[in-house]
Design a protein around this motif. Structure first.
Motif, PDB file in Angstrom:
ATOM      1  N   PRO A 172       0.795  -1.234   0.000  1.00 49.40           N
ATOM      2  CA  PRO A 172       0.000   0.000   0.000  1.00 49.40           C
ATOM      3  C   PRO A 172       0.827   1.283   0.000  1.00 49.40           C
ATOM      4  N   MET A 185       2.188   3.608  -7.088  1.00 48.71           N
ATOM      5  CA  MET A 185       1.595   2.748  -8.126  1.00 48.71           C
ATOM      6  C   MET A 185       0.862   3.622  -9.143  1.00 48.71           C
ATOM      7  N   GLU A 215      -2.070   5.075 -11.424  1.00 44.29           N
ATOM      8  CA  GLU A 215      -3.490   5.222 -11.103  1.00 44.29           C
ATOM      9  C   GLU A 215      -4.332   4.098 -11.733  1.00 44.29           C
ATOM     10  N   TYR A 251      -3.472   1.028 -12.160  1.00 41.60           N
ATOM     11  CA  TYR A 251      -3.295  -0.183 -11.328  1.00 41.60           C
ATOM     12  C   TYR A 251      -4.216  -0.090 -10.117  1.00 41.60           C
ATOM     13  N   ARG A 252      -4.198   1.075  -9.463  1.00 40.04           N
ATOM     14  CA  ARG A 252      -5.027   1.283  -8.275  1.00 40.04           C
ATOM     15  C   ARG A 252      -6.518   1.090  -8.642  1.00 40.04           C
ATOM     16  N   LYS A 253      -6.905   1.691  -9.757  1.00 38.58           N
ATOM     17  CA  LYS A 253      -8.328   1.633 -10.144  1.00 38.58           C
ATOM     18  C   LYS A 253      -8.772   0.217 -10.467  1.00 38.58           C
ATOM     19  N   LEU A 282      -6.167   0.799  -0.624  1.00 39.61           N
ATOM     20  CA  LEU A 282      -5.925   1.508  -1.891  1.00 39.61           C
ATOM     21  C   LEU A 282      -6.552   2.905  -1.868  1.00 39.61           C
ATOM     22  N   TYR A 320      -0.532  -7.506  -5.939  1.00 35.70           N
ATOM     23  CA  TYR A 320      -0.824  -6.586  -4.833  1.00 35.70           C
ATOM     24  C   TYR A 320      -0.834  -7.356  -3.504  1.00 35.70           C
TER      25      TYR A 320
END
Ligand code: BYC
Length: 354
Positions: free
Chosen positions: A61, A65, A67, A69-71, A128, A183
Motif C-alpha cells: 500500500p 503505483m 493510477e 493499477y489502483r483503479k 488503496l 498486490y
C-alpha cells in the motif's frame, strides 16, 4: 505474464499529459499538439514499479503505483468483496431448513466464512484509498457488480450441496492464482480465503455423495440441481477472452495470471471426473475428451443470459440487492452505538491522561 515496458500509458502519466494539455490550451491559441511530459522523478517511479512487477515482486500500500493499477484493483477487489457478502444470501436461505443439526452447523459456519472473506477483501481494498462506505454505496445503488452466480435461487437442499461443489469449486479455480497476485494485501487475503473455500467445496461434494447414496428421489434432486447450476458456473469465469475488456490490463499488472477461458477449461477438466465419481451427468451433450487438445471439449455457453443477469435482469437481482440494502439499514444502530462507545472511551482516556 508481464514482460515488457508499458505500451498503454498508466493513469499517472495520463494525468500529467492531461495537465500539460490543459496548460497548453490556456497559454496558446494554436500550435502543435502538446507532448505528454513526464518528470525524471515520475519516470523513475514508473520504471521501479514495472521492474517489481516483472520480477514477480509484491506491491504494498505505501508503494507508488500507477493510477490505472489502483483503479483496476479497487474495481476487482470491491466486486469480489460484494460477491462474498451477496453470496451469503442464497445459502443463508437454507439455514432454517437444513436437514440435520450437523448440516445446519456446517452451513452456518460456511455462511459466516463468506462474511469474513468479504471483510478481508473490503479491508484490502481500503488500503488503496477507497472507503468502505463508498464501496457499499456503489453496491447498494447498483453501480458495482457482484458475481452473476448469486442472482439465481436455491430451490432445494441439493442446491446447497451443488453450490459447495461447483460454485465454490469454480471460485477456488479462479482464486488460487490470485494468491500470487502482484498486490500484497489482496494476495495475502486470498491465501486464507482459498483455504476456507477448499473446505467449503469438499463439504458440498460430501453432502452430495450422501444424497447420491440414498433414495432415487434424492438422486433426482441432485441431478436436477446440477442441471440448473452447471452452465451458470461456467459463465462465472467471465466473458470469453475475446470479449473481456479488463483482461489485458489485469494480466499486464500481474493481477490476473490466467485468462477467463483458460480457467474455465481447467475447471471443466477437473470437474468431469468428480461428476463421474458422484454419478451425475453434466448437462452438456458436447462434453467430450479431446485427445489432441488434452482437454475436454464443451458446448456453447448462453452469453446473452450472462449479460442479461449482469445488467440486472436475472431471476433474483432485485431481491438480492434489496436484502443487502435492508441489512445495511438494519445494522445502522449497531454502527452508531459502536462509534458512540469508541468516542466516549477516547474522551475518558484523554481526560484521564490530562
Ligand atoms: N459476474 O473484462 P472481464 C465467490 C464483469 S464467487 C459478474 O473479463 P475481469 C464466492 C467484469 O467485472 C466469485 N460480473 O473482467 C463463492 C467486467 O465488468 P466491469 C467472485 C462479471 O475483471 C462462493 C465485465 O464483466 N470472485 O467469491 O478481467 C461463495 C467484463 O469482464 C463476471 C471474484 O470476484 C461474473 N461472473 O474478469 C461466496 C474473483 N465475469 O468491472 C462467494 C476476482 C465478468 O468492467 N475477480 N464480470 O464493469 C476476477 O477474477 C475477475 O474480476 C473476473 C472477471 C474473472 C470475475
Amino acid at each position: 505474464m508481464y514482460t515488457q515496458s508499458f505500451s498503454v500509458s498508466d493513469g499517472n502519466a495520463n494525468d500529467t499529459a492531461k495537465d500539460s494539455a490543459k496548460a497548453s490550451a490556456k497559454n496558446t491559441v494554436k500550435g502543435p499538439k502538446p507532448v505528454p511530459v513526464i518528470s525524471a522523478e515520475e519516470a523513475e517511479k514508473i520504471a521501479a514499479f514495472e521492474q517489481r512487477i516483472a520480477d514477480d515482486g509484491r506491491i504494498e500500500p505505501q508503494d507508488w503505483m500507477p493510477e490505472a493499477y489502483r483503479k483496476t484493483l479497487i474495481r476487482q477487489i470491491s466486486q469480489h468483496a460484494h460477491s462474498e457478502i451477496v453470496g451469503m444470501l442464497p445459502e443463508g436461505n437454507w439455514i432454517t431448513r437444513a436437514p440435520s443439526l450437523k448440516r445446519k452447523a456446517i452451513l452456518i459456519a460456511k455462511v459466516q466464512d463468506e462474511g469474513g472473506h468479504g471483510l478481508y477483501l473490503y479491508s484490502a481494498a481500503e488500503t488503496l484509498g477507497v472507503s468502505r462506505d463508498k464501496m457499499l454505496d456503489d453496491l447498494h445503488t447498483g453501480r458495482a457488480k457482484y458475481s452473476s452466480i448469486f442472482n439465481y435461487p436455491t430451490l432445494t437442499w441439493a442446491d446447497v450441496g451443488v453450490i459447495g461443489w461447483l460454485v465454490d469449486g469454480a471460485a477456488i479455480m479462479n482464486q488460487i492464482p490470485l494468491c500470487r497476485c502482484s498486490y500484497g494485501p489482496y494476495a495475502r487475503a486470498m491465501i486464507r480465503v482459498c483455504k476456507e473455500e477448499s473446505f467449503h467445496q469438499r463439504q458440498g461434494y460430501e453432502s452430495l455423495l450422501v444424497m447420491m447414496r440414498s433414495t432415487e428421489e434424492q438422486r433426482a434432486m441432485v441431478q436436477d440441481a446440477v442441471n440448473r447450476w452447471w452452465w451458470r458456473c461456467l459463465a462465472m469465469f467471465g466473458p470469453p477472452d475475446a470479449d473481456s475488456p479488463n483482461s489485458a490490463l489485469g494480466m499486464r499488472y500481474g493481477i490476473k495470471r490466467f485468462s477467463n477461458d483458460d480457467l474455465r477449461q481447467k475447471f471443466v477438466d477437473a470437474t468431469v471426473p468428480q461428476a463421474e465419481v458422484l454419478g451425475v451427468t453434466l448437462p452438456d451433450p458436447n462434453l467430450k475428451w479431446n485427445e489432441a487438445r488434452d482437454h475436454y471439449d464443451y458446448g456453447a455457453i448462453d452469453w446473452d443470459e450472462f449479460w442479461r443477469t449482469l445488467n440486472g435482469d436475472g431471476p433474483c437481482n432485485k431481491e438480492r440487492l434489496a436484502t443487502r440494502v435492508k441489512a445495511d439499514r438494519d445494522g445502522q444502530w449497531v454502527r452508531d452505538a459502536a462509534l458512540a462507545y469508541a468516542q466516549k472511551r477516547a474522551a475518558r482516556e484523554a481526560k484521564e491522561a490530562a
